[in-house]
Design a protein around this motif. Structure first.
Motif, mmCIF file in Angstrom:
data_model
loop_
_atom_site.group_PDB
_atom_site.id
_atom_site.type_symbol
_atom_site.label_atom_id
_atom_site.label_comp_id
_atom_site.label_asym_id
_atom_site.label_seq_id
_atom_site.Cartn_x
_atom_site.Cartn_y
_atom_site.Cartn_z
ATOM 1 N N GLU A 90 67.903 -28.181 -47.212
ATOM 2 C CA GLU A 90 67.110 -27.629 -46.128
ATOM 3 C C GLU A 90 66.123 -26.676 -46.788
ATOM 4 O O GLU A 90 66.529 -25.713 -47.447
ATOM 5 C CB GLU A 90 68.002 -26.888 -45.135
ATOM 6 C CG GLU A 90 69.016 -27.838 -44.512
ATOM 7 C CD GLU A 90 69.681 -27.290 -43.274
ATOM 8 O OE1 GLU A 90 69.721 -26.055 -43.124
ATOM 9 O OE2 GLU A 90 70.148 -28.108 -42.466
ATOM 10 N N ARG A 94 59.567 -18.822 -44.847
ATOM 11 C CA ARG A 94 59.546 -17.637 -43.972
ATOM 12 C C ARG A 94 58.254 -16.858 -44.184
ATOM 13 O O ARG A 94 57.875 -16.574 -45.328
ATOM 14 C CB ARG A 94 60.715 -16.702 -44.306
ATOM 15 C CG ARG A 94 62.076 -17.354 -44.194
ATOM 16 C CD ARG A 94 63.156 -16.383 -44.631
ATOM 17 N NE ARG A 94 64.464 -17.038 -44.694
ATOM 18 C CZ ARG A 94 65.289 -17.173 -43.652
ATOM 19 N NH1 ARG A 94 64.950 -16.702 -42.467
ATOM 20 N NH2 ARG A 94 66.453 -17.778 -43.793
ATOM 21 N N GLY A 99 66.483 -13.747 -38.553
ATOM 22 C CA GLY A 99 67.675 -14.564 -38.754
ATOM 23 C C GLY A 99 68.494 -14.167 -39.969
ATOM 24 O O GLY A 99 68.747 -12.981 -40.213
ATOM 25 N N SER A 100 68.890 -15.170 -40.745
ATOM 26 C CA SER A 100 69.813 -14.917 -41.857
ATOM 27 C C SER A 100 69.178 -14.049 -42.945
ATOM 28 O O SER A 100 69.892 -13.358 -43.676
ATOM 29 C CB SER A 100 70.335 -16.227 -42.445
ATOM 30 O OG SER A 100 69.320 -16.916 -43.114
ATOM 31 N N ASP A 129 76.210 -25.055 -44.894
ATOM 32 C CA ASP A 129 74.811 -25.028 -45.366
ATOM 33 C C ASP A 129 74.490 -23.769 -46.183
ATOM 34 O O ASP A 129 73.608 -22.971 -45.821
ATOM 35 C CB ASP A 129 73.826 -25.093 -44.175
ATOM 36 C CG ASP A 129 73.925 -26.394 -43.384
ATOM 37 O OD1 ASP A 129 74.497 -27.363 -43.902
ATOM 38 O OD2 ASP A 129 73.412 -26.414 -42.246
ATOM 39 N N ASP A 175 59.278 -18.550 -39.090
ATOM 40 C CA ASP A 175 59.940 -19.292 -40.168
ATOM 41 C C ASP A 175 60.239 -20.697 -39.671
ATOM 42 O O ASP A 175 60.114 -20.984 -38.479
ATOM 43 C CB ASP A 175 61.203 -18.570 -40.661
ATOM 44 C CG ASP A 175 62.250 -18.375 -39.588
ATOM 45 O OD1 ASP A 175 62.316 -19.169 -38.645
ATOM 46 O OD2 ASP A 175 63.022 -17.397 -39.685
ATOM 47 N N LYS A 177 62.355 -24.732 -40.906
ATOM 48 C CA LYS A 177 63.170 -25.523 -41.839
ATOM 49 C C LYS A 177 62.593 -26.931 -41.953
ATOM 50 O O LYS A 177 62.252 -27.542 -40.940
ATOM 51 C CB LYS A 177 64.603 -25.589 -41.295
ATOM 52 C CG LYS A 177 65.598 -26.291 -42.163
ATOM 53 C CD LYS A 177 65.866 -27.730 -41.832
ATOM 54 C CE LYS A 177 66.339 -28.006 -40.445
ATOM 55 N NZ LYS A 177 66.589 -29.442 -40.189
ATOM 56 N N ASP A 197 63.524 -26.381 -32.218
ATOM 57 C CA ASP A 197 64.885 -26.363 -32.766
ATOM 58 C C ASP A 197 64.890 -25.908 -34.221
ATOM 59 O O ASP A 197 65.901 -25.404 -34.717
ATOM 60 C CB ASP A 197 65.509 -27.769 -32.732
ATOM 61 C CG ASP A 197 66.241 -28.078 -31.437
ATOM 62 O OD1 ASP A 197 66.135 -27.286 -30.490
ATOM 63 O OD2 ASP A 197 66.924 -29.122 -31.392
ATOM 64 N N THR A 198 63.792 -26.135 -34.922
ATOM 65 C CA THR A 198 63.787 -25.923 -36.376
ATOM 66 C C THR A 198 62.785 -24.856 -36.827
ATOM 67 O O THR A 198 62.631 -24.635 -38.032
ATOM 68 C CB THR A 198 63.464 -27.242 -37.108
ATOM 69 O OG1 THR A 198 62.153 -27.669 -36.732
ATOM 70 C CG2 THR A 198 64.476 -28.335 -36.781
ATOM 71 N N CYS A 199 62.082 -24.268 -35.873
ATOM 72 C CA CYS A 199 61.105 -23.212 -36.187
ATOM 73 C C CYS A 199 61.422 -21.968 -35.366
ATOM 74 O O CYS A 199 61.926 -22.083 -34.247
ATOM 75 C CB CYS A 199 59.690 -23.616 -35.767
ATOM 76 S SG CYS A 199 59.052 -25.123 -36.477
ATOM 77 N N ARG A 200 61.069 -20.779 -35.878
ATOM 78 C CA ARG A 200 61.005 -19.595 -35.014
ATOM 79 C C ARG A 200 59.549 -19.410 -34.616
ATOM 80 O O ARG A 200 58.672 -19.338 -35.500
ATOM 81 C CB ARG A 200 61.525 -18.348 -35.733
ATOM 82 C CG ARG A 200 63.019 -18.287 -35.795
ATOM 83 C CD ARG A 200 63.567 -16.897 -36.095
ATOM 84 N NE ARG A 200 65.009 -16.941 -35.949
ATOM 85 C CZ ARG A 200 65.852 -17.237 -36.931
ATOM 86 N NH1 ARG A 200 65.398 -17.469 -38.146
ATOM 87 N NH2 ARG A 200 67.143 -17.285 -36.690
ATOM 88 N N ARG A 220 70.487 -19.787 -28.874
ATOM 89 C CA ARG A 220 71.466 -19.136 -29.760
ATOM 90 C C ARG A 220 71.973 -17.825 -29.160
ATOM 91 O O ARG A 220 73.158 -17.536 -29.206
ATOM 92 C CB ARG A 220 70.842 -18.802 -31.132
ATOM 93 C CG ARG A 220 70.550 -19.991 -32.022
ATOM 94 C CD ARG A 220 70.151 -19.510 -33.432
ATOM 95 N NE ARG A 220 69.730 -20.607 -34.295
ATOM 96 C CZ ARG A 220 68.449 -20.927 -34.534
ATOM 97 N NH1 ARG A 220 67.460 -20.222 -33.993
ATOM 98 N NH2 ARG A 220 68.141 -21.932 -35.308
HETATM 99 N N1 UDP Z 1 67.105 -23.713 -39.350
HETATM 100 C C1 UDP Z 1 67.316 -25.016 -38.914
HETATM 101 N N2 UDP Z 1 68.522 -25.601 -39.179
HETATM 102 C C2 UDP Z 1 69.515 -24.988 -39.839
HETATM 103 C C3 UDP Z 1 69.306 -23.656 -40.280
HETATM 104 C C4 UDP Z 1 68.082 -23.058 -40.020
HETATM 105 O O1 UDP Z 1 66.437 -25.630 -38.320
HETATM 106 O O2 UDP Z 1 70.580 -25.592 -40.054
HETATM 107 C C5 UDP Z 1 65.820 -23.064 -39.085
HETATM 108 C C6 UDP Z 1 65.936 -21.961 -38.050
HETATM 109 O O3 UDP Z 1 65.648 -22.465 -36.759
HETATM 110 C C7 UDP Z 1 64.876 -20.981 -38.490
HETATM 111 C C8 UDP Z 1 64.813 -21.163 -40.023
HETATM 112 O O4 UDP Z 1 65.389 -22.432 -40.273
HETATM 113 O O5 UDP Z 1 63.617 -21.335 -37.952
HETATM 114 C C9 UDP Z 1 65.557 -20.073 -40.790
HETATM 115 O O6 UDP Z 1 66.855 -19.986 -40.286
HETATM 116 P P1 UDP Z 1 67.876 -18.862 -40.777
HETATM 117 O O7 UDP Z 1 68.230 -19.076 -42.195
HETATM 118 O O8 UDP Z 1 67.375 -17.532 -40.403
HETATM 119 O O9 UDP Z 1 69.148 -19.276 -39.982
HETATM 120 P P2 UDP Z 1 69.929 -18.816 -38.722
HETATM 121 O O10 UDP Z 1 71.124 -18.162 -39.313
HETATM 122 O O11 UDP Z 1 69.094 -17.910 -37.916
HETATM 123 O O12 UDP Z 1 70.188 -20.132 -38.067
#
Ligand code: UDP
Length: 250
Positions: A90, A94, A99-100, A129, A175, A177, A197-200, A220
């Motif tokens: 993945e 950012r 998030g993380s 992951d 951010d 993915k 689903d995959t972007c903020r 979430r």
């Molecule tokens: N993200 C995703 N799939 C995943 C993990 C993250 O699409 O399995 C995307 C998430 O939506 C955000 C970006 O990747 O836009 C960064 O995610 P982050 O590492 O902050 O993860 P979180 O813990 O918030 O899911």
């Protein structure tokens, strides 16, 4: 719906074979999961919205020279794609801390990063992951060093193109993915989806930290109005042409 065999069913999509071995059909589901599938639910109309948003963004990127797996969208929640071998990575880019990144580093939510940050995570549900180091990625042979460099370059190009595009939509790309795959010739193609689903995605017209969220963080964190947020993104994305006027590729 396709009568062809299901090759794979994931959390948000089902992948079908087609008569052409080089072409697959993706069906986008309304199912939503978060926190490594510990939270489950459904977002009404998400399949169609994410398919339409992704299709538009893939076409935009193709028009700007980024090779993607996108071929067509034969139905509102279906996408025909080139068959690729997905790299088990993945790739997260950012622009703003969230998030993380905030949880793991203590950086404050909303801090604008001086330079975009590219990170690689191991696409492995059983392991949750985990964030990779370059050495771990190479140790596990998830990609070659050259591929990692190519992925980083592509991810940064995509970030620039998508950030500019979302800016025109009045949305900040915080951010996102990406997933990439290899075709038969070992070309790297952008794959999977690009969607709320995959972007903020933050609405620039709203500074309230909960109100501005137009992405899966609404699901979430139980912020409500999830469908309406996805629909906002859909409408604003579709209102912008794939190819900026006067910039047609020769
Ligand atoms: N993200 C995703 N799939 C995943 C993990 C993250 O699409 O399995 C995307 C998430 O939506 C955000 C970006 O990747 O836009 C960064 O995610 P982050 O590492 O902050 O993860 P979180 O813990 O918030 O899911």
């Amino acid at each position: 719906m396709s009568a062809h065999p299901v090759l794979y069913e994931g959390k948000a999509k089902i992948l079908y074979a087609t008569d052409d071995p080089d072409v697959l059909l993706t069906h986008f589901k309304d199912d939503a999961t978060a926190f490594n599938a510990q939270k489950r639910g459904s977002i009404v109309g998400k399949g169609e919205m994410n398919c339409a948003i992704s299709s538009h963004l893939f076409q935009l990127l193709e028009a700007q020279g980024i090779a993607t797996h996108w071929l067509s969208s034969p139905a509102p929640n279906e996408m025909k794609v080139r068959s690729v071998k997905i790299l088990p990575l993945e790739v997260v880019v950012r622009n703003i801390a969230a998030g993380s990144l905030c949880q793991q580093t203590g950086l404050p939510l909303g801090m604008v990063l001086q330079e975009p940050l590219v990170e690689f995570y191991y696409k492995n549900d059983a392991l949750g992951d985990p964030l990779l180091t370059l050495d771990r990625l190479l140790l596990l042979e998830l990609a070659t060093a050259d591929q990692v460099e190519a992925l980083r370059t592509k991810a940064l190009q995509i970030d620039r193109l998508l950030s500019d595009f979302f800016q025109k939509c009045g949305i900040t790309l915080v951010d996102f993915k990406l997933e990439f795959g290899l075709d038969r010739q070992q070309n790297i193609l952008l794959a999977d989806e690009i969607s709320p689903d995959t972007c903020r995605l933050w609405n620039q017209a709203d500074t309230d930290p909960a109100q501005r969220v137009l992405d899966k963080d609404r699901f979430r964190h139980d912020l409500g109005n999830v469908e309406a947020a996805y629909r906002q993104v859909l409408e604003r994305v579709l209102a912008q042409p794939v190819q900026p006027q006067g910039e047609a590729m020769l």
